[in-house]
Write a protein that holds these residues in place. Structure first.
Motif, PDB file in Angstrom:
ATOM      1  N   GLU A  83       0.327  -1.216   0.543  1.00 64.47           N
ATOM      2  CA  GLU A  83      -0.102  -0.214  -0.104  1.00 64.47           C
ATOM      3  C   GLU A  83       0.933   1.486  -0.015  1.00 64.47           C
ATOM      4  O   GLU A  83       2.084   1.481   0.470  1.00 64.47           O
ATOM      5  CB  GLU A  83      -1.100   0.233   1.063  1.00 64.47           C
ATOM      6  CG  GLU A  83      -1.862   1.250   1.320  1.00 64.47           C
ATOM      7  CD  GLU A  83      -2.604   1.313   3.140  1.00 64.47           C
ATOM      8  OE1 GLU A  83      -2.205   0.598   3.489  1.00 64.47           O
ATOM      9  OE2 GLU A  83      -3.605   1.821   2.816  1.00 64.47           O
ATOM     10  N   ALA A 120       1.027   6.076   0.693  1.00 68.45           N
ATOM     11  CA  ALA A 120       0.088   6.523   1.077  1.00 68.45           C
ATOM     12  C   ALA A 120      -0.787   7.759  -0.036  1.00 68.45           C
ATOM     13  O   ALA A 120      -2.318   7.938   0.388  1.00 68.45           O
ATOM     14  CB  ALA A 120       0.286   7.518   1.502  1.00 68.45           C
ATOM     15  N   LEU A 121      -0.359   7.402  -0.818  1.00 74.72           N
ATOM     16  CA  LEU A 121      -1.476   8.252  -2.018  1.00 74.72           C
ATOM     17  C   LEU A 121      -2.095   7.612  -3.430  1.00 74.72           C
ATOM     18  O   LEU A 121      -3.323   7.827  -3.910  1.00 74.72           O
ATOM     19  CB  LEU A 121       0.092   9.136  -3.174  1.00 74.72           C
ATOM     20  CG  LEU A 121       0.690  10.434  -2.506  1.00 74.72           C
ATOM     21  CD1 LEU A 121       1.737  10.954  -3.365  1.00 74.72           C
ATOM     22  CD2 LEU A 121      -0.043  11.386  -1.505  1.00 74.72           C
ATOM     23  N   GLU A 122      -1.252   6.686  -4.073  1.00 74.80           N
ATOM     24  CA  GLU A 122      -1.761   5.498  -4.688  1.00 74.80           C
ATOM     25  C   GLU A 122      -3.195   4.364  -3.934  1.00 74.80           C
ATOM     26  O   GLU A 122      -3.394   3.918  -4.890  1.00 74.80           O
ATOM     27  CB  GLU A 122      -0.754   4.835  -5.987  1.00 74.80           C
ATOM     28  CG  GLU A 122       0.076   6.163  -6.232  1.00 74.80           C
ATOM     29  CD  GLU A 122       0.064   6.641  -7.178  1.00 74.80           C
ATOM     30  OE1 GLU A 122      -1.186   7.017  -7.726  1.00 74.80           O
ATOM     31  OE2 GLU A 122       0.375   8.296  -7.279  1.00 74.80           O
ATOM     32  N   GLY A 123      -2.750   4.089  -3.227  1.00 74.07           N
ATOM     33  CA  GLY A 123      -3.795   3.225  -2.470  1.00 74.07           C
ATOM     34  C   GLY A 123      -3.276   1.977  -2.570  1.00 74.07           C
ATOM     35  O   GLY A 123      -2.479   1.832  -2.584  1.00 74.07           O
ATOM     36  N   SER A 124      -4.039   1.051  -1.794  1.00 74.31           N
ATOM     37  CA  SER A 124      -3.075  -0.728  -1.709  1.00 74.31           C
ATOM     38  C   SER A 124      -2.696  -1.534  -3.069  1.00 74.31           C
ATOM     39  O   SER A 124      -3.222  -0.447  -4.512  1.00 74.31           O
ATOM     40  CB  SER A 124      -3.986  -1.691  -2.364  1.00 74.31           C
ATOM     41  OG  SER A 124      -4.632  -1.293  -0.566  1.00 74.31           O
ATOM     42  N   ASN A 161      -3.151  -3.886  -5.185  1.00 77.67           N
ATOM     43  CA  ASN A 161      -4.142  -4.670  -5.203  1.00 77.67           C
ATOM     44  C   ASN A 161      -4.014  -6.358  -5.857  1.00 77.67           C
ATOM     45  O   ASN A 161      -4.154  -7.080  -5.735  1.00 77.67           O
ATOM     46  CB  ASN A 161      -5.822  -4.196  -7.016  1.00 77.67           C
ATOM     47  CG  ASN A 161      -6.114  -3.497  -6.433  1.00 77.67           C
ATOM     48  OD1 ASN A 161      -5.968  -2.837  -5.282  1.00 77.67           O
ATOM     49  ND2 ASN A 161      -7.060  -3.063  -7.212  1.00 77.67           N
ATOM     50  N   HIS A 221       4.741   7.525   2.406  1.00 80.34           N
ATOM     51  CA  HIS A 221       4.924   6.406   3.153  1.00 80.34           C
ATOM     52  C   HIS A 221       4.502   5.443   1.579  1.00 80.34           C
ATOM     53  O   HIS A 221       3.072   5.276   1.342  1.00 80.34           O
ATOM     54  CB  HIS A 221       5.253   5.967   4.428  1.00 80.34           C
ATOM     55  CG  HIS A 221       5.578   7.062   5.442  1.00 80.34           C
ATOM     56  ND1 HIS A 221       5.284   8.120   5.308  1.00 80.34           N
ATOM     57  CD2 HIS A 221       6.722   6.508   5.775  1.00 80.34           C
ATOM     58  CE1 HIS A 221       6.110   8.340   6.066  1.00 80.34           C
ATOM     59  NE2 HIS A 221       7.749   8.064   6.148  1.00 80.34           N
ATOM     60  N   THR A 222       5.484   3.868   2.090  1.00 79.09           N
ATOM     61  CA  THR A 222       4.853   2.998   1.554  1.00 79.09           C
ATOM     62  C   THR A 222       4.872   1.618   2.097  1.00 79.09           C
ATOM     63  O   THR A 222       6.528   1.424   2.576  1.00 79.09           O
ATOM     64  CB  THR A 222       5.043   2.526   0.136  1.00 79.09           C
ATOM     65  OG1 THR A 222       5.294   3.599  -1.210  1.00 79.09           O
ATOM     66  CG2 THR A 222       5.054   0.771  -0.835  1.00 79.09           C
ATOM     67  N   ARG A 223       4.289   0.347   2.751  1.00 77.66           N
ATOM     68  CA  ARG A 223       3.828  -0.245   3.290  1.00 77.66           C
ATOM     69  C   ARG A 223       4.597  -1.478   2.758  1.00 77.66           C
ATOM     70  O   ARG A 223       3.481  -1.948   1.641  1.00 77.66           O
ATOM     71  CB  ARG A 223       2.425  -0.804   3.654  1.00 77.66           C
ATOM     72  CG  ARG A 223       2.689   0.193   4.664  1.00 77.66           C
ATOM     73  CD  ARG A 223       0.091  -0.181   5.107  1.00 77.66           C
ATOM     74  NE  ARG A 223       0.609  -1.282   6.193  1.00 77.66           N
ATOM     75  CZ  ARG A 223      -0.560  -2.345   5.893  1.00 77.66           C
ATOM     76  NH1 ARG A 223      -2.109  -1.260   5.762  1.00 77.66           N
ATOM     77  NH2 ARG A 223      -0.369  -3.221   6.674  1.00 77.66           N
ATOM     78  N   LYS A 235      -7.119  -0.290   9.409  1.00 77.63           N
ATOM     79  CA  LYS A 235      -7.253  -0.011   8.465  1.00 77.63           C
ATOM     80  C   LYS A 235      -8.575  -1.533   7.581  1.00 77.63           C
ATOM     81  O   LYS A 235      -8.632  -2.558   8.632  1.00 77.63           O
ATOM     82  CB  LYS A 235      -5.787  -0.623   7.052  1.00 77.63           C
ATOM     83  CG  LYS A 235      -6.771  -0.514   6.189  1.00 77.63           C
ATOM     84  CD  LYS A 235      -5.563  -1.315   5.115  1.00 77.63           C
ATOM     85  CE  LYS A 235      -5.799  -0.584   3.560  1.00 77.63           C
ATOM     86  NZ  LYS A 235      -5.191  -1.244   2.492  1.00 77.63           N
ATOM     87  N   GLU A 265      -9.920  -2.633   4.495  1.00 69.93           N
ATOM     88  CA  GLU A 265     -10.040  -2.403   2.652  1.00 69.93           C
ATOM     89  C   GLU A 265     -11.510  -3.707   1.907  1.00 69.93           C
ATOM     90  O   GLU A 265     -11.245  -4.791   2.497  1.00 69.93           O
ATOM     91  CB  GLU A 265      -9.073  -2.527   2.679  1.00 69.93           C
ATOM     92  CG  GLU A 265      -9.032  -2.886   0.667  1.00 69.93           C
ATOM     93  CD  GLU A 265      -8.125  -1.792  -0.217  1.00 69.93           C
ATOM     94  OE1 GLU A 265      -6.777  -1.454   0.768  1.00 69.93           O
ATOM     95  OE2 GLU A 265      -8.129  -2.147  -1.451  1.00 69.93           O
ATOM     96  N   SER A 266     -12.271  -2.711   0.872  1.00 74.68           N
ATOM     97  CA  SER A 266     -12.710  -4.470   0.313  1.00 74.68           C
ATOM     98  C   SER A 266     -12.239  -4.525  -0.870  1.00 74.68           C
ATOM     99  O   SER A 266     -11.467  -3.631  -1.693  1.00 74.68           O
ATOM    100  CB  SER A 266     -14.496  -3.194  -0.403  1.00 74.68           C
ATOM    101  OG  SER A 266     -14.442  -2.777  -0.673  1.00 74.68           O
TER     102      SER A 266
END
Lengths: 287, 287
Positions: free
Chosen positions: B52, B54-58, B60, B174-176, B228, B230-231
């Motif tokens: 994930e 912080a700007l672009e989301g998960s 997928n 950040h990135t996870r 968190k 998330e679907s």
């Protein structure tokens, strides 16, 4: 009146527009942001862009651009089946099992994995930006042993033959498209809608454990049925999200406004993205 | 012991691996699925892939491959700052403001929009598959007036000079990354972790209004804090989702098992994806 859509000609968005608005002039746009900007700037009255696919999930660019960049109300939704066909130049129709390269969008190729594995195992893949761009390329290179994966409209648009129909793995694949308008206007659709939805954007108050549970309680005790809830980054730091919530009914005078007032009292920011009819495209009506 | 990561060399994933596992041999893989398959097949013991931003989301692909294709437990998480620099061939260092083309991943270019608009407005963009692929291209074409956007590790790896540091628009990006292992083993990390998380996959029973509200109630009344939710599409039809839920504590003997038992009694399918330590990379420690 004009409708902008995510092009080029022959995309699934184009097919959805032709199915629901057959008598309105439509105009392709190169990207989702360009298509939405065209409504904001008055070049077209309506825009149709993809929102969510049953296999791939949400189109993040559509949601993010709508929330962060170009705030237009949603005035309608089109739900269309995704049927993929193997398209070849008519001169190669009898010889389709010997194509050496297959052109399409990466999602379309992934959706036809089983057919490709069974019938065209020797072929290589070329990933392009849309199924219709693939069809266009195949139409312009009749001498090459190639095929495209795309819809019936793309075959018609670029003069290709359908070598094999319905080569997608899963029969239930659908895409949701949203219809955007500059104002909260009624849609120029004569057929009866299949139902109504209301879509909200909810930003939770910061650092509050259980806030999402409280948000859902506001809907649950009013028996407002949610058909979707999805999180997207708020772009303010890792772990900060907003939620897109779909309620399966039209905006009313009591229940939804009551839930929104309660959410705002809890410290949430709420925005009504639209309350709109939805239309389902039947499998055969996709031109 | 070996760690696979999403390559090529010099990606942000590579930098995260070097920061947290400096003494373990690491191996780049071309794609996220290949990286995860390498753990399953025993080529490497651990894999690190992005989850994930912080700007672009998960990401997928990571979530979907983990759930649908390659079920490996999550044994750790790395949270790393994303710092973008303008990289040029050393021979062009004094002349960076005259570069004509900028190579990078589309996300990296989007993250530096303000800097590019202010200082390199005349330049065109070339989108490539990773920031490190961009750095590699620039290193191999010293005669062209080009630059890459990427991290410090890519500059070092490909012998490029940093023309401008920290050109990204937002400081909090950040990135996870998740660390995967074939078994639920402890991580070979000597430094102290920053905390623990438990991640669950929850599939709701079909057609049950308010089911998500009930799910969240099971956590809320136990004061289990969710960081968190998330679907993602369940790939069984439009409107069918599963949820990824992060709880900000280690698996315990009472509370989390109690919540899971309650969810299963409601008809949900629950899978524990992992209970693991997380590590935060400081800005300066990214090689």
């Amino acid at each position: 009146m004009k409708i902008g859509y995510l092009g080029p000609e022959g995309t699934f968005t184009h097919a959805a527009v032709e199915a629901i608005f057959p008598h309105i002039r439509n105009v392709p746009y190169h990207t989702i942001p360009q298509c939405m900007d065209a409504v904001r700037d008055g070049e077209v009255e309506l825009a149709v862009v993809p929102l969510e696919n049953a296999l791939e999930g949400s189109v993040n660019l559509t949601i993010d651009y709508l929330i962060h960049e170009c705030n237009l109300p949603i005035v309608g939704e089109i739900i269309a089946p995704i049927e993929q066909h193997l398209l070849v130049h008519p001169s190669q129709l009898d010889d389709w099992m010997h194509v050496e390269r297959i052109y399409s969008h990466s999602h379309a190729i992934a959706q036809c994995h089983k057919f490709l594995h069974r019938h065209l195992k020797h072929a290589t893949y070329e990933y392009v930006t849309s199924t219709s761009a693939a069809a266009k390329y195949v139409s312009e290179h009749p001498e090459e042993k190639i095929a495209a994966i795309g819809n019936r409209l793309a075959a018609k648009q670029y003069g290709l033959a359908i070598a094999k129909e319905n080569i997608h793995d899963y029969d239930y694949n659908h895409t949701r498209f949203i219809v955007l308008h500059r104002e909260r206007d009624l849609l120029p659709v004569t057929d009866k809608e299949d139902g109504f939805k209301t879509t909200l954007m909810v930003m939770l108050p910061k650092d509050q454990a259980g806030a999402l549970h409280q948000v859902l309680s506001a809907f649950a005790w009013r028996k407002l049925n949610l058909t979707k809830i999805e999180s997207r980054p708020a772009k303010t730091g890792l772990g900060n999200y907003f939620f897109i919530i779909d309620i399966d009914q039209k905006m009313d005078d009591v229940l939804i406004p009551g839930a929104i007032a309660e959410l705002e009292a809890l410290g949430c920011t709420v925005q009504i993205l639209g309350s709109y009819p939805y239309y389902t495209v039947k499998k055969t009506s996709l031109v």
